[in-house]
Scaffold this motif. Structure first.
Motif, mmCIF file in Angstrom:
data_model
loop_
_atom_site.group_PDB
_atom_site.id
_atom_site.type_symbol
_atom_site.label_atom_id
_atom_site.label_comp_id
_atom_site.label_asym_id
_atom_site.label_seq_id
_atom_site.Cartn_x
_atom_site.Cartn_y
_atom_site.Cartn_z
ATOM 1 N N GLN A 37 0.742 -1.278 0.143
ATOM 2 C CA GLN A 37 -0.187 -0.163 -0.011
ATOM 3 C C GLN A 37 0.827 1.175 -0.101
ATOM 4 O O GLN A 37 0.271 2.305 -0.607
ATOM 5 C CB GLN A 37 -0.848 0.106 1.355
ATOM 6 C CG GLN A 37 -1.982 -1.124 1.177
ATOM 7 C CD GLN A 37 -2.626 -0.947 2.574
ATOM 8 O OE1 GLN A 37 -3.444 -0.039 2.991
ATOM 9 N NE2 GLN A 37 -2.738 -2.286 3.166
ATOM 10 N N ILE B 55 -4.205 -7.705 -0.974
ATOM 11 C CA ILE B 55 -4.864 -6.160 -0.907
ATOM 12 C C ILE B 55 -6.025 -5.924 -1.832
ATOM 13 O O ILE B 55 -6.036 -6.499 -3.080
ATOM 14 C CB ILE B 55 -3.878 -5.194 -1.213
ATOM 15 C CG1 ILE B 55 -2.620 -5.335 -0.232
ATOM 16 C CG2 ILE B 55 -4.653 -3.874 -0.930
ATOM 17 C CD1 ILE B 55 -1.584 -4.593 -0.502
ATOM 18 N N GLU C 74 -10.691 -2.878 -4.181
ATOM 19 C CA GLU C 74 -11.048 -1.863 -3.645
ATOM 20 C C GLU C 74 -10.095 -0.810 -2.868
ATOM 21 O O GLU C 74 -10.097 0.319 -3.038
ATOM 22 C CB GLU C 74 -12.421 -1.984 -2.445
ATOM 23 C CG GLU C 74 -13.420 -2.718 -3.025
ATOM 24 C CD GLU C 74 -13.664 -4.210 -3.107
ATOM 25 O OE1 GLU C 74 -14.521 -4.959 -3.034
ATOM 26 O OE2 GLU C 74 -12.578 -4.811 -2.861
ATOM 27 N N LYS C 75 -9.331 -1.571 -2.185
ATOM 28 C CA LYS C 75 -8.460 -0.566 -1.496
ATOM 29 C C LYS C 75 -7.378 -0.244 -2.535
ATOM 30 O O LYS C 75 -6.844 1.088 -2.343
ATOM 31 C CB LYS C 75 -7.708 -1.410 -0.390
ATOM 32 C CG LYS C 75 -6.383 -0.590 0.423
ATOM 33 C CD LYS C 75 -7.170 0.417 1.181
ATOM 34 C CE LYS C 75 -6.427 1.036 2.005
ATOM 35 N NZ LYS C 75 -5.707 0.221 3.299
ATOM 36 N N TYR D 290 -8.928 2.689 -4.243
ATOM 37 C CA TYR D 290 -8.824 3.940 -3.246
ATOM 38 C C TYR D 290 -7.774 4.773 -3.265
ATOM 39 O O TYR D 290 -7.532 5.966 -3.367
ATOM 40 C CB TYR D 290 -9.448 3.478 -1.678
ATOM 41 C CG TYR D 290 -9.074 4.582 -0.761
ATOM 42 C CD1 TYR D 290 -9.829 5.850 -0.730
ATOM 43 C CD2 TYR D 290 -7.998 4.408 0.015
ATOM 44 C CE1 TYR D 290 -9.235 6.721 0.256
ATOM 45 C CE2 TYR D 290 -7.363 5.408 0.974
ATOM 46 C CZ TYR D 290 -8.261 6.480 1.006
ATOM 47 O OH TYR D 290 -7.820 7.370 2.291
ATOM 48 N N GLU E 242 -8.773 -0.124 9.101
ATOM 49 C CA GLU E 242 -9.898 0.530 8.279
ATOM 50 C C GLU E 242 -10.951 0.481 9.260
ATOM 51 O O GLU E 242 -11.127 -0.125 10.247
ATOM 52 C CB GLU E 242 -10.138 -0.590 7.408
ATOM 53 C CG GLU E 242 -8.709 -1.105 6.654
ATOM 54 C CD GLU E 242 -8.160 -0.316 5.675
ATOM 55 O OE1 GLU E 242 -8.788 0.852 5.094
ATOM 56 O OE2 GLU E 242 -7.045 -0.331 5.006
ATOM 57 N N MET F 122 -14.822 -0.393 3.695
ATOM 58 C CA MET F 122 -13.349 -0.738 3.269
ATOM 59 C C MET F 122 -12.782 -1.835 4.221
ATOM 60 O O MET F 122 -12.138 -2.558 3.872
ATOM 61 C CB MET F 122 -12.369 0.569 3.559
ATOM 62 C CG MET F 122 -11.079 0.143 2.742
ATOM 63 S SD MET F 122 -11.276 0.008 1.054
ATOM 64 C CE MET F 122 -11.488 1.685 0.466
ATOM 65 N N TYR F 123 -13.087 -1.931 5.539
ATOM 66 C CA TYR F 123 -12.851 -2.791 6.662
ATOM 67 C C TYR F 123 -13.277 -4.175 5.946
ATOM 68 O O TYR F 123 -12.644 -5.251 6.009
ATOM 69 C CB TYR F 123 -13.018 -2.660 7.836
ATOM 70 C CG TYR F 123 -12.934 -3.590 8.826
ATOM 71 C CD1 TYR F 123 -11.756 -3.909 9.499
ATOM 72 C CD2 TYR F 123 -13.770 -4.691 9.188
ATOM 73 C CE1 TYR F 123 -11.428 -4.962 10.228
ATOM 74 C CE2 TYR F 123 -13.521 -5.668 9.996
ATOM 75 C CZ TYR F 123 -12.249 -5.950 10.573
ATOM 76 O OH TYR F 123 -11.998 -6.926 11.417
ATOM 77 N N GLU G 95 -11.263 -5.301 2.996
ATOM 78 C CA GLU G 95 -9.977 -5.774 3.169
ATOM 79 C C GLU G 95 -9.917 -7.123 3.957
ATOM 80 O O GLU G 95 -9.047 -8.008 4.042
ATOM 81 C CB GLU G 95 -9.010 -4.568 4.031
ATOM 82 C CG GLU G 95 -8.755 -3.447 3.214
ATOM 83 C CD GLU G 95 -7.527 -3.873 2.311
ATOM 84 O OE1 GLU G 95 -6.126 -3.867 2.673
ATOM 85 O OE2 GLU G 95 -7.761 -4.463 1.151
ATOM 86 N N THR H 58 -16.906 2.177 -0.978
ATOM 87 C CA THR H 58 -15.649 2.052 0.028
ATOM 88 C C THR H 58 -14.901 3.226 0.116
ATOM 89 O O THR H 58 -14.510 3.453 1.294
ATOM 90 C CB THR H 58 -14.686 1.018 -0.316
ATOM 91 O OG1 THR H 58 -14.492 0.845 -1.650
ATOM 92 C CG2 THR H 58 -15.794 -0.529 -0.213
ATOM 93 N N GLN H 59 -14.789 3.934 -0.940
ATOM 94 C CA GLN H 59 -14.145 5.195 -0.761
ATOM 95 C C GLN H 59 -14.800 6.406 -0.194
ATOM 96 O O GLN H 59 -14.286 7.339 0.487
ATOM 97 C CB GLN H 59 -13.488 5.669 -2.052
ATOM 98 C CG GLN H 59 -12.905 7.054 -2.227
ATOM 99 C CD GLN H 59 -12.265 7.165 -3.740
ATOM 100 O OE1 GLN H 59 -11.131 7.051 -3.681
ATOM 101 N NE2 GLN H 59 -13.100 7.996 -4.367
ATOM 102 N N TYR I 102 -14.128 7.508 3.453
ATOM 103 C CA TYR I 102 -13.089 8.198 3.949
ATOM 104 C C TYR I 102 -13.041 9.474 3.374
ATOM 105 O O TYR I 102 -12.261 10.596 3.896
ATOM 106 C CB TYR I 102 -11.842 7.293 3.300
ATOM 107 C CG TYR I 102 -11.543 6.103 3.840
ATOM 108 C CD1 TYR I 102 -12.279 5.645 5.056
ATOM 109 C CD2 TYR I 102 -10.512 5.211 3.253
ATOM 110 C CE1 TYR I 102 -11.927 4.656 5.554
ATOM 111 C CE2 TYR I 102 -10.422 3.827 4.178
ATOM 112 C CZ TYR I 102 -10.785 3.512 5.149
ATOM 113 O OH TYR I 102 -10.798 2.399 5.761
#
Length: 623
Positions: free
Chosen positions: A200, A234, A237-238, A241, A311, A315-316, A319, A563-564, A567
């Motif tokens: 990441q 990973i 989605e992550k 983001y 997270e 998103m959690y 992941e 998911t974004q 944040y």
């Protein structure tokens, strides 16, 4: 640009008074005079008010502070030696009509989600108001849209400089992608990624490295890091983001990008219509970076999440699924087939990918701008030099030097033939044409609002109603809403920048704050157009960079947005609540950044949860 003043024939052949094409009721305006031997005893009368004629340093005779009557036409009279020696009757409009063109552009953009028709209709409506709302005025306004406003926007030397610079940067980006330079930079960073945290972090660092264009950033990083992050478990989605949150933010902050010409062009156009303000567009751009809280904090949050591996929200779940099951995509995810590597700028497979071939042209470009500003500027301090420098020359010189460097490296090492190099330059140039259309239309819309005195009206109307310190925050929200609905940060900037800069200056002037000590309000207003546009762009499911990030990362687009969004909303609220609003009332920008960063850390620590499983190192193939 079209001159907003039209000379009217005077009753006396010796004296003439030049008045605006349009004056607004209740909004002060000025006139200039010719043919008078002296200003002594000369007066100008309009709307029941009489003001003396003044002499400027260059000898120009003028009168300011005139107002139009509340109803009926406005007659301007020049009084000299006991009688009226010249008269003129400009068109008089209600003040609220002056905001129709930009509001129409915003409304059409929100409804149609198309920025080019929105800008065109805004220009047309402004041209109609100038010509007169009659059948002839409607037709004449349509032709004036392209014959007067768009043509003048293209013919302006400064505008042409910005267009050339931006196209040259796009061409350079095309070359260094095709010659494998950007891939070489990517490969150097990828070798270090061996754990989820490192994967990441490496993806985020690549986002900082490929700072010169948000589209190139999204496509290169998403396609390159996808196999790496898949092996590290990973989630897609992550990855999407990180790609999305390091593309537009870093491109909006970096000193030399494909954005810079667009931004500086808009800022220059906006400040050009403000009498007495001599600040340079590039200087304002540099000062405004300090107040771009959302892009700065968005980048900060990406690395905080990567380092802590914590997270929250959807998103959690994504992941947790990827780390514990290895499923980088959720069940039923729909991935665009276009997520495969683009062949358009793919480097030759049998040639070396040397990061030096991307780094050197970019360094030449960056240092070329610095040298150009230093050569063309004057003063004892860096701020004075940059403020007085000819940024147009500096940008054009540096862009040419960067392109030539990229060409010489590509052909000299026999990575590309001259024909292949020129083809890649042309493809890169073409990628900027849409943005240039938006920019030219934005300049044209700005010209109509200048003729209609939109900024003067807003400043007069809102000066008593709005505390100056809250205006940047309102601009931030308006830019975010516009970008969210239209899906384009560039279009949002093109629509709003000419309007809000004059609004901010009008409010400052009406409150006695139009002085260097309070220029931070102007810098903050400029930054809020850009930062708000990026925020709305991040939250919007129809955003071009959001779609590109999903596509290049091989992620379900709706899942990327879902998911974004938490944040982006968190960072945006912190940016406006602890950054834009406090600094609007004089709070130090650096302290706002520290407080914002601290709050983001606290929220992640108390509401985020660590991701379990799969923390061992994994051998990663070079991309």
């Amino acid at each position: 640009m079209r001159d907003s003043l039209a000379t009217r024939p005077a009753e006396s052949s010796a004296v003439q008074v030049t008045v605006p094409d349009v004056v607004l009721r209740g909004v002060p305006f000025g006139v200039t005079l010719t043919g008078l031997d002296t200003a002594d005893g000369a007066l100008v009368r309009a709307g029941g008010r009489t003001v003396p004629v003044e002499v400027a340093d260059d000898g120009t005779l003028s009168a300011s502070g005139l107002t139009a009557p509340d109803s009926g036409p406005t007659t301007v009279e020049v009084l000299w030696r006991g009688g009226a020696v010249a008269t003129a009757t400009p068109r008089t409009l209600p003040g609220w009509l002056s905001i129709v063109p930009p509001l129409l552009a915003i409304a059409v953009a929100l409804v149609w989600r198309r920025v080019i028709p929105a800008l065109f209709l805004g220009i047309w409506s402004g041209a109609v108001l100038v010509a007169g709302v009659t059948p002839g005025g409607i037709v004449g306004g349509l032709f004036a849209t392209i014959q007067v406003y768009i043509l003048d926007a293209l013919a302006d030397e400064g505008h042409a400089s910005i267009v050339i610079f931006t196209l040259m940067i796009g061409g350079m980006v095309g070359i260094i992608q095709k010659n494998g330079g950007t891939q070489g930079v990517v490969n150097a960073i990828v070798r270090w990624a061996s754990t989820p945290k490192r994967g990441q972090t490496a993806t985020g660092l690549l986002g900082l490295t490929i700072f010169f264009d948000d589209y190139a950033n999204s496509l290169i990083i998403g396609n390159t890091m996808r196999p790496v992050t898949d092996r590290l478990r990973i989630s897609r989605e992550k990855l999407a983001y990180i790609v999305d949150s390091t593309s537009a933010p870093v491109a909006s902050l970096a000193l030399v990008t494909t954005w810079i010409g667009f931004e500086v062009g808009l800022i220059n156009e906006a400040v050009a219509g403000i009498p007495g303000l001599t600040l340079d567009g590039y200087g304002i751009f540099l000062e405004s970076i300090l107040y771009r809280f959302y892009p700065i904090l968005a980048l900060f949050f990406v690395f905080v999440i990567a380092f802590t591996d914590r997270e929250f929200g959807p998103m959690y779940d994504a992941e947790h699924r990827a780390r514990t099951t290895g499923a980088v995509l959720g069940p039923g995810a729909k991935v665009d087939a276009a997520a495969e590597d683009s062949e358009l700028f793919a480097p030759p497979p049998d040639k070396p990918h040397r990061g030096f071939n991307a780094i050197l042209p970019v360094l030449v470009l960056v240092f070329g701008v610095i040298v150009g500003l230093w050569v063309t500027g004057e003063g004892d301090t860096i701020r004075e030099v940059i403020g007085s420098a000819d940024s147009y020359k500096a940008l054009m010189w540096s862009s040419l030097a960067g392109v030539l460097t990229a060409v010489l490296l590509s052909v000299g090492q026999r990575i590309l033939t001259l024909d292949e190099t020129l083809d890649s330059w042309y493809e890169g140039l073409k990628s900027m044409l849409f943005a240039m259309i938006i920019l030219v239309l934005a300049w044209s819309l700005s010209a109509t609002t200048d003729v209609l005195h939109t900024g003067d009206y807003l400043g007069t109307a809102l000066s008593a109603a709005l505390p100056p310190g809250i205006v940047p925050a309102l601009i931030f929200v308006l830019a975010a809403l516009t970008a969210f609905a239209t899906g384009t940060s560039w279009g949002t900037m093109g629509i709003l920048m000419p309007l809000v800069v004059q609004l901010m200056w009008g409010v400052m002037d009406a409150n006695g704050l139009a002085d260097p000590e309070h220029f931070y309000l102007l810098y903050s207003a400029v930054s809020c157009v850009l930062a708000g546009a990026v925020w709305g762009d991040h939250c919007s499911p129809i955003s071009d960079t959001t779609i590109l990030s999903s596509m290049a990362s091989g992620c379900d687009h709706i899942e990327h947005v879902r998911t974004q969004l938490p944040y982006a909303l968190l960072v945006g609220l912190v940016a406006i609540g602890l950054g834009t609003i406090p600094t609007g009332f004089g709070f130090p920008w650096w302290l706002s950044l520290l407080l914002g960063a601290g709050v983001l850390l606290a929220v992640l620590w108390f509401f985020g949860k660590p991701i379990p499983g799969h923390t061992e190192e994994v051998e990663v193939d070079e991309a």
